[in-house]
Each structure stands twice: as structure tokens, then as C-alpha cells.
Design a protein around this motif. Structure first.
Motif, mmCIF file in Angstrom:
data_model
loop_
_atom_site.group_PDB
_atom_site.id
_atom_site.type_symbol
_atom_site.label_atom_id
_atom_site.label_comp_id
_atom_site.label_asym_id
_atom_site.label_seq_id
_atom_site.Cartn_x
_atom_site.Cartn_y
_atom_site.Cartn_z
ATOM 1 N N THR A 193 0.830 -1.206 0.000
ATOM 2 C CA THR A 193 0.000 0.000 0.000
ATOM 3 C C THR A 193 0.861 1.252 0.000
ATOM 4 O OG1 THR A 193 -1.707 -1.182 1.250
ATOM 5 C CG2 THR A 193 -1.836 1.208 1.214
ATOM 6 N N LEU A 194 1.900 1.253 0.819
ATOM 7 C CA LEU A 194 2.785 2.417 0.891
ATOM 8 C C LEU A 194 3.514 2.630 -0.439
ATOM 9 C CD1 LEU A 194 4.318 1.823 4.445
ATOM 10 C CD2 LEU A 194 2.449 3.363 3.809
ATOM 11 N N LEU A 195 3.911 1.532 -1.064
ATOM 12 C CA LEU A 195 4.617 1.653 -2.341
ATOM 13 C C LEU A 195 3.698 2.191 -3.425
ATOM 14 C CD1 LEU A 195 7.337 1.168 -3.675
ATOM 15 C CD2 LEU A 195 6.595 -1.143 -4.241
ATOM 16 N N ILE B 160 9.585 -2.659 -12.423
ATOM 17 C CA ILE B 160 8.226 -3.070 -12.064
ATOM 18 C C ILE B 160 7.800 -4.292 -12.860
ATOM 19 C CG2 ILE B 160 5.797 -2.377 -12.177
ATOM 20 C CD1 ILE B 160 6.689 0.461 -11.511
ATOM 21 N N ARG B 161 8.063 -4.293 -14.164
ATOM 22 C CA ARG B 161 7.616 -5.423 -15.003
ATOM 23 C C ARG B 161 8.429 -6.691 -14.737
ATOM 24 N NH1 ARG B 161 3.840 -3.580 -18.504
ATOM 25 N NH2 ARG B 161 4.020 -1.447 -19.327
ATOM 26 N N GLY B 162 9.685 -6.536 -14.350
ATOM 27 C CA GLY B 162 10.526 -7.707 -14.123
ATOM 28 C C GLY B 162 10.656 -8.096 -12.667
ATOM 29 N N ARG B 163 9.746 -7.657 -11.842
ATOM 30 C CA ARG B 163 9.859 -7.855 -10.399
ATOM 31 C C ARG B 163 9.546 -9.294 -9.995
ATOM 32 N NH1 ARG B 163 4.860 -7.998 -7.959
ATOM 33 N NH2 ARG B 163 3.163 -7.804 -9.444
ATOM 34 N N ARG B 164 9.997 -9.632 -8.811
ATOM 35 C CA ARG B 164 9.590 -10.834 -8.089
ATOM 36 C C ARG B 164 9.249 -10.380 -6.685
ATOM 37 N NH1 ARG B 164 13.990 -15.523 -9.802
ATOM 38 N NH2 ARG B 164 13.429 -15.612 -12.034
ATOM 39 N N GLY B 165 7.971 -10.348 -6.390
ATOM 40 C CA GLY B 165 7.538 -9.715 -5.157
ATOM 41 C C GLY B 165 7.399 -8.222 -5.369
ATOM 42 N N LEU B 166 7.735 -7.442 -4.380
ATOM 43 C CA LEU B 166 7.685 -5.990 -4.531
ATOM 44 C C LEU B 166 8.857 -5.537 -5.396
ATOM 45 C CD1 LEU B 166 6.799 -4.831 -0.898
ATOM 46 C CD2 LEU B 166 5.277 -4.998 -2.872
ATOM 47 N N PRO B 167 8.637 -4.609 -6.324
ATOM 48 C CA PRO B 167 9.727 -4.169 -7.200
ATOM 49 C C PRO B 167 10.780 -3.392 -6.424
ATOM 50 C CG PRO B 167 7.799 -2.791 -7.512
ATOM 51 C CD PRO B 167 7.369 -3.914 -6.608
ATOM 52 N N LYS B 168 12.023 -3.522 -6.863
ATOM 53 C CA LYS B 168 13.135 -2.796 -6.250
ATOM 54 C C LYS B 168 13.461 -1.557 -7.091
ATOM 55 C CE LYS B 168 15.200 -6.974 -4.302
ATOM 56 N NZ LYS B 168 16.415 -7.820 -4.227
ATOM 57 N N PRO B 169 13.962 -0.503 -6.461
ATOM 58 C CA PRO B 169 14.315 0.695 -7.226
ATOM 59 C C PRO B 169 15.534 0.452 -8.104
ATOM 60 C CG PRO B 169 15.010 0.921 -4.940
ATOM 61 C CD PRO B 169 14.206 -0.347 -5.014
ATOM 62 N N PRO B 170 15.745 1.289 -9.118
ATOM 63 C CA PRO B 170 16.937 1.123 -9.961
ATOM 64 C C PRO B 170 18.221 1.236 -9.139
ATOM 65 C CG PRO B 170 15.369 2.630 -10.968
ATOM 66 C CD PRO B 170 14.872 2.372 -9.583
ATOM 67 N N GLU B 171 19.261 0.567 -9.597
ATOM 68 C CA GLU B 171 20.524 0.591 -8.863
ATOM 69 C C GLU B 171 21.216 1.952 -8.967
ATOM 70 O OE1 GLU B 171 22.897 -2.623 -10.250
ATOM 71 O OE2 GLU B 171 21.532 -4.183 -9.495
ATOM 72 N N THR B 172 20.991 2.661 -10.042
ATOM 73 C CA THR B 172 21.631 3.970 -10.234
ATOM 74 C C THR B 172 20.604 5.077 -10.066
ATOM 75 O OG1 THR B 172 21.257 3.865 -12.631
ATOM 76 C CG2 THR B 172 23.353 3.016 -11.787
ATOM 77 N N GLU C 286 12.329 7.775 -5.017
ATOM 78 C CA GLU C 286 13.266 6.660 -4.888
ATOM 79 C C GLU C 286 13.759 6.510 -3.454
ATOM 80 O OE1 GLU C 286 16.351 6.924 -7.795
ATOM 81 O OE2 GLU C 286 15.046 6.151 -9.388
ATOM 82 N N ALA C 287 13.937 7.622 -2.753
ATOM 83 C CA ALA C 287 14.322 7.543 -1.343
ATOM 84 C C ALA C 287 13.218 6.870 -0.524
ATOM 85 C CB ALA C 287 14.621 8.941 -0.799
ATOM 86 N N ILE D 143 10.664 2.099 2.166
ATOM 87 C CA ILE D 143 9.538 1.175 2.272
ATOM 88 C C ILE D 143 10.015 -0.266 2.208
ATOM 89 C CG2 ILE D 143 7.469 0.359 1.076
ATOM 90 C CD1 ILE D 143 6.992 3.312 0.249
ATOM 91 N N LEU D 144 10.904 -0.576 1.268
ATOM 92 C CA LEU D 144 11.392 -1.949 1.143
ATOM 93 C C LEU D 144 12.249 -2.338 2.340
ATOM 94 C CD1 LEU D 144 12.333 -2.210 -2.647
ATOM 95 C CD2 LEU D 144 10.236 -2.903 -1.496
ATOM 96 N N ALA D 145 12.920 -1.377 2.954
ATOM 97 C CA ALA D 145 13.745 -1.683 4.127
ATOM 98 C C ALA D 145 12.884 -2.111 5.312
ATOM 99 C CB ALA D 145 14.597 -0.466 4.501
#
Length: 351
Positions: free
Chosen positions: A222-224, A280-292, A341-342, A347-349
């Protein structure tokens, strides 16, 4: 997706109807009716509709028994009308949204068709309704699983695609090197289409909350989604602002440089939103932000020096105000991406 939903609904309804027919119990048609009525495309939406239908069934059955016995001396149309009015009143107090139909059908059919066997008809009707809701929920989990989060994130990815396209076309509009190359100019129509896409995403929020159990407002999903919606709204505001403040082509050279910095920033943000879409399209579970992080172009970093150049004063005051407004909107959009992104990482943490 719509074909999958239709096939799933047809298969589940057929399976439920076959099982009900083999059971030998009466009124097996209510299984298929429940499946069709509850199927909404997502598990959360079906769960919400199933609850409403069961509550409407119970409320309609209770009012039917009370009304049929208590209002028997009144003319039948008047008795049905009073009972339906009580259903509307109690349904409003219970905040029913779609349970009125099934409750009303039970009252009318029970009074007119099953008046001689209410004691047997009401329990079997409730049984088949429960069974229809149950197999619908199982079908949504087993056959082409349809979760609200998956649907919402797919819609977010589709919106990001449209934002990328708009950003690139807006960049082409102001970059002198690309003048005249915009195949699909960004106007008020595309801006409204973006707003409509965002509204459609927000309408799916209740179905998502139904899936997340207790305290769904604090769930990371929900937060994401709230983070994506807020950021998309700010980026759409950028598109609307740039549409309302169109650039001109007759500017001093320094003003042309300012436009080029704006165009390169728009291109950079479009490319970064492409990374969001891929995550988002290639996620497994909740999507992760870009590395850069978002990489700002050199021209944008040097914008402060160019704004202090006296050559800018050769442009009209009205034109300079318009440029300042456009640059402010671009700066706000860049900050929105960084802030999103921050929040995404935070949220994922906590997930």
C-alpha cells in the motif's frame, strides 16, 4: 487480460455448476449466478463483492422471513414494498454497496415463488451462494492468478510508458536540434489521458486493501503504491504545466541554451522512468528501485551560470517569466523522482 478473466469466469462457473448438479440438491443455478456476480478481475475485488453478496443474502433472508410473517395481513404489493424499504434502510446503515440486488431478489422471489417453502429454500440458496463465492476466490488464486497488486503495478508501468513518451516529445519541442521532429505533439488531450490513467489506478486501491489483511494501510504494498501515485501525479503536473507554457522559437542564443538544458533533463528523466518500468515489469515480489540514481545532464548543472549571464536580459520579461516557470516545473519533477526513490528504498527496508 480480459480474455483470461472471461475464460476463468466461464471455467469456474461451469465447474461449480457441474459439481452442484452432481450433488443432487435443488436450485444449483445459484452457483453460476454467484460466480458471475462476484468475478471482478482481481482477488481483492472478488473478496469485497463476495462479502457484500453474502451479507445481502443474509439481510434479505432475515427481512423476508420477518416481512412474510409479520405483514401477511397487508396486500402483497404493500408488504413487499415495506420489506424492500427496510432492506434499503438497513443496507445503508451497514454500508452495503452491491448487496441490495441479491437481497431484493431474495425478498421478491421468496415472496412470489417460494412462499410455501421458505424454510428449505433460504438455507439452500445461502449454501450455493457461499459455494459460488468460495470457488470464485479459489479460481482467482489458482487459474491465472489475479491479484490487485499485480494489476495496480501493471497500470503504473503502463502510465510510466506514457510519461516517457510525453517527456521525450516535450524535449523534442524545445531542443532546437530536434525542432519539427515531434510526431505526436503533447497537448491538453494527452495530459488529460495521463490524468485518467492515474484516476483508474486510484480506483483500484480498495481492491488492493481487501487483499492485504489486517492494517492494510501500513502494508508495504500500500505504501509503495501510494508513493508511485503521488510521484506520478507530480510528473503529470509537469506535463500540464509545460503544455500551458509553450516555448517560442525566436529567442536569444542564451535562452536557446536554457531550453536545451530543459530538453536534456526531460530526456534524462524519461530514460530513468524507463528503468522504473523495467524494475516493475521484471519484479519478483515488490519491485526494487533502480541501482543507479537519476543522472542529471551537464547542461542542467551549469544552468545557474547561464542564468547569471547578462545576455538573458535581451529577452522580453514575459518570455523570461515563462522560461523560469518551465525550469521550475522541471526542477520539481526531478526532485519528485529523487524523493520517490528515497521513499521506495525506505519502504522496502521496512518490508
Amino acid at each position: 487480460m480480459s480474455n483470461r478473466n472471461a475464460l476463468r469466469t466461464a471455467f469456474t462457473a461451469g465447474l461449480g455448476n457441474a459439481f452442484a448438479s452432481l450433488s443432487g440438491l435443488a436450485d444449483s443455478q445459484y452457483v453460476a449466478l454467484s460466480v458471475v456476480a462476484v468475478s471482478s478481475g482481481t482477488y481483492g475485488g472478488a473478496l469485497s463483492l463476495g462479502r457484500q453478496r453474502l451479507l445481502g443474502t443474509v439481510l434479505g433472508s432475515v427481512l423476508l422471513l420477518i416481512g412474510y410473517e409479520g405483514l401477511r395481513l397487508l396486500p402483497m404489493p404493500l408488504g413487499i414494498a415495506i420489506t424492500l424499504g427496510a432492506l434499503r434502510l438497513l443496507g445503508g446503515l451497514l454500508k452495503l454497496q452491491v448487496g441490495y440486488k441479491v437481497g431484493g431478489m431474495i425478498i421478491v422471489m421468496g415472496w412470489l415463488v417460494h412462499e410455501g417453502g421458505l424454510a428449505s429454500w433460504i438455507p439452500i440458496r445461502f449454501l450455493w451462494t457461499c459455494f459460488g463465492v468460495l470457488i470464485t476466490l479459489l479460481g482467482l488464486r489458482l487459474f491465472w492468478p489475479a491479484r490487485g497488486l499485480d494489476s495496480n503495478l501493471t497500470q503504473v508501468a503502463d502510465l510510466l510508458v506514457q510519461l516517457q513518451s510525453c517527456f521525450r516529445d516535450l524535449a523534442a519541442r524545445v531542443d532546437p536540434a530536434m525542432t519539427g521532429q515531434v510526431a505526436n505533439p503533447v497537448g491538453i488531450g494527452r495530459y488529460r489521458a495521463l490524468r485518467n490513467q492515474l484516476v483508474a489506478i486510484r480506483r483500484q486501491r480498495p481492491a488492493l486493501l481487501q487483499e492485504l489483511g489486517s492494517l492494510p494501510e501500513r502494508h508495504p504494498a500500500t505504501l509503495l503504491m501510494a508513493n508511485f501515485e503521488a510521484t506520478s501525479s507530480r510528473l503529470i503536473t509537469l506535463v500540464g504545466g509545460l503544455v500551458r507554457e509553450p516555448p517560442t522559437l525566436q529567442d536569444p542564443q542564451l535562452v536557446v541554451q536554457l531550453h536545451r538544458a530543459e530538453a536534456e533533463l526531460l530526456q534524462a528523466m524519461a530514460g530513468h522512468l524507463g528503468q522504473w518500468e523495467q524494475q516493475i515489469r521484471g519484479r519478483r515480489g515488490l519491485p526494487k528501485p533502480p541501482e543507479t540514481e537519476l543522472q542529471l545532464p551537464r547542461s542542467w548543472h551549469e544552468l545557474g551560470q547561464e542564468l547569471n549571464n547578462p545576455t538573458a536580459n535581451s529577452a522580453s520579461l514575459e518570455r523570461l517569466e515563462r522560461i523560469a516557470s518551465r525550469l521550475m516545473l522541471c526542477s520539481q519533477a526531478e526532485q519528485a523522482i529523487r524523493s520517490a526513490e528515497a521513499n521506495w528504498v525506505a519502504i522496502l527496508a521496512r518490508a
